[in-house]
Design an enzyme around this catalytic site. Sequence first.
Site, mmCIF file in Angstrom:
data_model
loop_
_atom_site.group_PDB
_atom_site.id
_atom_site.type_symbol
_atom_site.label_atom_id
_atom_site.label_comp_id
_atom_site.label_asym_id
_atom_site.label_seq_id
_atom_site.Cartn_x
_atom_site.Cartn_y
_atom_site.Cartn_z
ATOM 1 N N CYS A 53 42.270 41.123 42.024
ATOM 2 C CA CYS A 53 43.537 40.870 41.573
ATOM 3 C C CYS A 53 44.009 41.721 40.334
ATOM 4 C CB CYS A 53 43.699 39.444 41.139
ATOM 5 S SG CYS A 53 43.918 38.218 42.487
ATOM 6 N N HIS A 68 48.612 38.396 37.170
ATOM 7 C CA HIS A 68 48.135 37.302 36.333
ATOM 8 C C HIS A 68 48.033 37.864 35.079
ATOM 9 C CE1 HIS A 68 43.917 37.412 36.714
ATOM 10 N NE2 HIS A 68 43.948 37.652 37.671
#
Length: 267
Positions: free
Chosen positions: A188, A172
């Site tokens: 992440c 992301h």
Amino acid sequence: MRLASLFSALALGLAACGPTQTTTAPAPTVPAVYQARVDAGPDGNAIDIPAVRAAYLTDRNRRQRVAYNGPDAPGTIVVDPYARVLYDVMENGEAMRFGVAVGRAGTGFEGSGVISVKRRWPNWTPTQNMIRTSPELYAQFAGGVAGGADNPLGSRALYLYRNGRDTYYRIHGTMDPSSIGKATSAGCIRMFQQDVIDLFDKTDLGTRVKVRSPQESLALEGRMVETPEGYVVPTDAPIVAQTQPTAGDVVTTTTTVSVSPVESAVR
């Protein structure tokens, strides 16, 4: 002779009083792909995406086409959390390499999965486990954070699934570009906004993602050492100063970076 000496001295004195020329090093330039953009937000209104500061565009952080020596097929996205890079594998033994921010030691994902969901300006909600284990940080966000310029998932998110189930592992964007190249998140993979937008546009649902293990990283990237700024570089790369690697072949040193609870919590 005395007059000649006097005139010579006067000439030298006048030269010393004359204007001096100074040279100023040119300011670092930001490549076109990292310049400011305007993007349509989740409600259709324009959102300004600032240019990436030149200081963050280190050699390993800038996207670049490189030779790829891994075994992965073209079309695969390969994440190396230990070398802190992401490869978009191409034909002819090449790949587009991006710098990424990764999870702190002991968090994250390893192995293979597929991109099953893609979202523009996604919402973010902490998991129940996160709220239960750290309510002082995450309880306030239990209702979720709407997509937008202040959302920790940034402008785009690619959701990794395994065997049809969400792994809660994401590739992301980020509202903190200074973190790229460092180990600061909860697991992440973050990218510069400009990089994740372009990767998002060319990545199809069903794309395979491979997240390397420490052993695979060592075999393909070599040993890494962390710099005082929190980046990693190959051990044969020149750096001004470096931390001493810990026992073993993969550096586990982390750097303390001040980020918001939301940003540091993203899984």
